[in-house]
Enzyme design. Structure first.
Site, PDB file in Angstrom:
ATOM      1  N   VAL A 130       0.596  -1.007   0.200  1.00  0.00           N
ATOM      2  CA  VAL A 130       0.210   0.034  -0.410  1.00  0.00           C
ATOM      3  C   VAL A 130       0.647   1.180   0.203  1.00  0.00           C
ATOM      4  O   VAL A 130       0.546   2.134  -0.488  1.00  0.00           O
ATOM      5  CB  VAL A 130      -0.612  -0.320   0.506  1.00  0.00           C
ATOM      6  CG1 VAL A 130      -1.692   1.453   1.054  1.00  0.00           C
ATOM      7  CG2 VAL A 130      -1.845  -1.200   0.353  1.00  0.00           C
ATOM      8  N   LYS A 157      14.919  -2.691   2.875  1.00  0.00           N
ATOM      9  CA  LYS A 157      13.595  -1.768   2.053  1.00  0.00           C
ATOM     10  C   LYS A 157      13.998  -1.022   1.099  1.00  0.00           C
ATOM     11  O   LYS A 157      14.275  -0.739  -0.254  1.00  0.00           O
ATOM     12  CB  LYS A 157      13.136  -2.107   2.532  1.00  0.00           C
ATOM     13  CG  LYS A 157      11.573  -2.978   2.732  1.00  0.00           C
ATOM     14  CD  LYS A 157      10.471  -2.655   2.543  1.00  0.00           C
ATOM     15  CE  LYS A 157       9.272  -4.234   3.250  1.00  0.00           C
ATOM     16  NZ  LYS A 157       8.288  -4.121   3.754  1.00  0.00           N
ATOM     17  N   THR A 172      -5.393   0.009   6.597  1.00  0.00           N
ATOM     18  CA  THR A 172      -6.446  -1.826   7.288  1.00  0.00           C
ATOM     19  C   THR A 172      -6.562  -1.191   8.417  1.00  0.00           C
ATOM     20  O   THR A 172      -5.720  -1.590   9.471  1.00  0.00           O
ATOM     21  CB  THR A 172      -6.844  -2.326   6.364  1.00  0.00           C
ATOM     22  OG1 THR A 172      -6.680  -2.198   4.819  1.00  0.00           O
ATOM     23  CG2 THR A 172      -7.757  -2.545   6.796  1.00  0.00           C
ATOM     24  N   GLU A 225      -7.011   2.559   1.554  1.00  0.00           N
ATOM     25  CA  GLU A 225      -6.941   2.229   0.117  1.00  0.00           C
ATOM     26  C   GLU A 225      -7.524   0.803  -0.406  1.00  0.00           C
ATOM     27  O   GLU A 225      -7.815  -0.595   0.270  1.00  0.00           O
ATOM     28  CB  GLU A 225      -5.212   2.073   0.443  1.00  0.00           C
ATOM     29  CG  GLU A 225      -4.363   2.025  -0.749  1.00  0.00           C
ATOM     30  CD  GLU A 225      -5.398   2.671  -1.654  1.00  0.00           C
ATOM     31  OE1 GLU A 225      -4.798   4.225  -2.072  1.00  0.00           O
ATOM     32  OE2 GLU A 225      -6.011   3.075  -3.094  1.00  0.00           O
ATOM     33  N   ARG A 281      -5.895  -3.497  -5.461  1.00  0.00           N
ATOM     34  CA  ARG A 281      -5.301  -4.894  -5.390  1.00  0.00           C
ATOM     35  C   ARG A 281      -4.402  -5.312  -5.370  1.00  0.00           C
ATOM     36  O   ARG A 281      -4.258  -3.930  -6.379  1.00  0.00           O
ATOM     37  CB  ARG A 281      -6.478  -5.418  -6.151  1.00  0.00           C
ATOM     38  CG  ARG A 281      -7.863  -6.138  -6.045  1.00  0.00           C
ATOM     39  CD  ARG A 281      -8.938  -5.649  -7.188  1.00  0.00           C
ATOM     40  NE  ARG A 281      -8.840  -4.722  -8.248  1.00  0.00           N
ATOM     41  CZ  ARG A 281      -9.633  -4.792  -9.196  1.00  0.00           C
ATOM     42  NH1 ARG A 281     -10.241  -5.862  -9.315  1.00  0.00           N
ATOM     43  NH2 ARG A 281      -9.539  -3.779 -10.440  1.00  0.00           N
ATOM     44  N   GLY A 306     -14.322 -20.808  -6.833  1.00  0.00           N
ATOM     45  CA  GLY A 306     -12.936 -21.562  -6.687  1.00  0.00           C
ATOM     46  C   GLY A 306     -12.053 -22.189  -5.540  1.00  0.00           C
ATOM     47  O   GLY A 306     -13.607 -22.771  -4.216  1.00  0.00           O
ATOM     48  N   CYS A 308      -5.374  -9.624   3.132  1.00  0.00           N
ATOM     49  CA  CYS A 308      -6.537  -8.601   3.224  1.00  0.00           C
ATOM     50  C   CYS A 308      -7.583  -8.821   3.640  1.00  0.00           C
ATOM     51  O   CYS A 308      -7.898  -9.015   4.675  1.00  0.00           O
ATOM     52  CB  CYS A 308      -6.937  -7.897   2.255  1.00  0.00           C
ATOM     53  SG  CYS A 308      -5.088  -7.052   2.160  1.00  0.00           S
TER      54      CYS A 308
END
Ligand code: UGA
Length: 429
Positions: A11, A35, A121, A151, A154, A253, A260
């Site tokens: 995100v 990172k 989130t 946000e 995907r 499926g 998430c």
């Protein structure tokens, strides 16, 4: 406008890069030095189609910078976005300690007015706590606003989702924060929903829970289809064309995964409980999903009789295509269940195998789908990567010990598979 994005996960990195792409000056901050090192070298620590060139372009244009210092980021910016992780604790509740730490550091670093925006989130009412923590550590009493801007991107289509969203949700407490946020998002053409903080926080959890509910609904329906001889694809089309229902997220499926839906569903059930409501509907959504993954074993038993000592080939490991993300991937549950039955597993995924190896060191990883098929008693397609659509199915079948194909994503044409000589079954057909 000047933006500080704290957290460079999916995100944070996508949002920060896209803010730079629409012309803002962005500094992305992460306390993970590794990172930041990778990003400073012009590479990215995650797999996301289209992200690398966008990062490189905006770094070259001087609009995108990286740092390990929250202090530096906060002082340089008007907007301070919090996009750090909120992983689930053992209880399923989200761990909000990183949010608290970041809020404290923001409070300590502030020297002039800031708009602190929740992007992670978070449970409803987190914004209130962010305000309290900043107030406590912002010793000089500098004014600030807290806002919520959930946000909806995907993985796999994150950039497009950010730059061309269905809507932008802005939860604000003051007119000033509202005007500034509207200015920030001005270049993006989408409906902008202005709400209070709590409503914006709720919209995020409610959206993910609703989408999970659609998937569990269609998966439950797939069982009825199997038992009644109906075809879930036709049923999904038939109900999905009703605009009030919509066709999206009605693909049956092997169940939903990722970092998430499963996590947010659990968190939302927990929040509801805390607020005094037993959200049984969502508990059932969760139960159906877990059962759906386990049904793969049952289906294979129906096709192969005994599973002990059988060799099962797995196509696709990531929780969905176009990502290397293995978090809460259905493949993990399915493979664990199959191993309990004494099967041996050979698997292939176009990009997620490096991540999968850390989580499942004891299965065989192959270089392609044909190696997976070598001597297999059955193949299970778990993730619908495009690459699998173009497989030479005749060649695949020739390599198998028994031509049993369980299509966990209904990717192939049932009739064609039968004509090719496969013992084929999908989900709900
Ligand atoms: C999801 C939401 O779609 C985003 O809007 C949200 O921003 C994001 O979570 C988040 O909270 O950060 P994501 O987890 O990347 O995005 O993946 P989805 O495309 O939503 O798929 C989730 C899972 O549902 C996958 O395992 C997928 O295979 C499964 N799925 C999806 C189905 O089984 N059937 C469908 O019809 C659709």
């Amino acid at each position: 406008m000047k933006v500080c994005m704290i957290g460079t996960g999916y995100v944070g990195l996508v949002s920060g890069t896209c803010f730079a792409e629409i012309g803002h000056n962005v500094i992305c901050v992460d306390n993970d030095e590794r990172k930041i090192e990778i990003l400073k070298k012009g590479k990215i620590p995650i797999y996301e189609p289209g992200l690398l060139p966008l990062v490189q372009k905006n770094v070259s244009a001087g609009r995108l910078n990286f740092s390990t210092s929250i202090n530096e980021g906060v002082r340089a910016s008007l907007f301070v976005f919090i996009a750090v992780g909120t992983p689930p604790k053992e209880s399923g509740e989200p761990d909000l300690s990183s949010i608290e730490n970041v809020a404290r550091e923001i409070g300590e670093a502030m020297e002039d007015y800031k708009i602190v925006v929740e992007k992670s989130t978070v449970p409803v009412q987190t914004g209130k706590w962010i305000r309290t923590v900043i107030e406590r550590f912002n010793k000089k009493g500098i004014p600030f606003d807290v806002a919520s801007n959930p946000e909806f991107l995907r993985e796999g289509s994150a950039i497009n989702d950010f730059l061309r969203p269905d809507r932008i949700v802005l939860g604000v407490e003051t007119e000033k924060a509202k005007q500034k946020l509207l200015e920030l998002y001005e270049p993006i053409n989408a409906p902008k929903i202005i709400t209070d903080l709590a409503s914006a926080e709720l919209i995020k959890h409610a959206s993910n829970s609703f989408l999970s509910m659609k998937i569990s609904f269609i998966n439950a329906l797939s069982i009825i289809c199997e038992k009644s001889g109906a075809d879930i694809i036709k049923v999904a089309e038939g109900i999905g064309l009703d605009k009030r229902i919509g066709r999206d997220f009605l693909n049956a499926g092997v169940g939903f995964g990722g970092f998430c839906f499963p996590k947010d569903l659990k968190a939302f059930i927990g929040i509801a409980q805390k607020l005094g409501y037993d959200f049984r509907l969502l508990k059932e959504v969760e139960r159906i999903n877990e059962e759906q993954m386990r049904r793969v074993v049952k289906k294979l038993e129906d096709l192969l009789w005994n599973l002990k000592d059988k060799q099962i080939g797995i196509l696709g490991l990531s929780f969905k295509p176009n990502t290397d993300d293995m978090r809460f991937a259905p493949s993990l549950t399915i493979i664990a269940e199959l191993k309990k039955q004494g099967t041996t597993i050979r698997a292939y995924d176009p990009v997620a195998m490096e991540n999968a190896k850390g989580l499942m060191p004891d299965i065989t990883y192959c270089n392609n789908a044909y190696e997976v098929a070598e001597n297999a008693d059955a193949i299970v397609l778990v993730t619908e990567w495009d690459e699998f659509k173009n497989l030479d199915l005749k060649k695949l079948k020739q390599k198998m010990h028994q031509p049993v194909f369980l299509d966990g994503r209904n990717m192939f044409d049932k009739q064609k598979m039968k004509e090719l000589g496969f013992i084929y079954t999908g989900i709900g057909r």
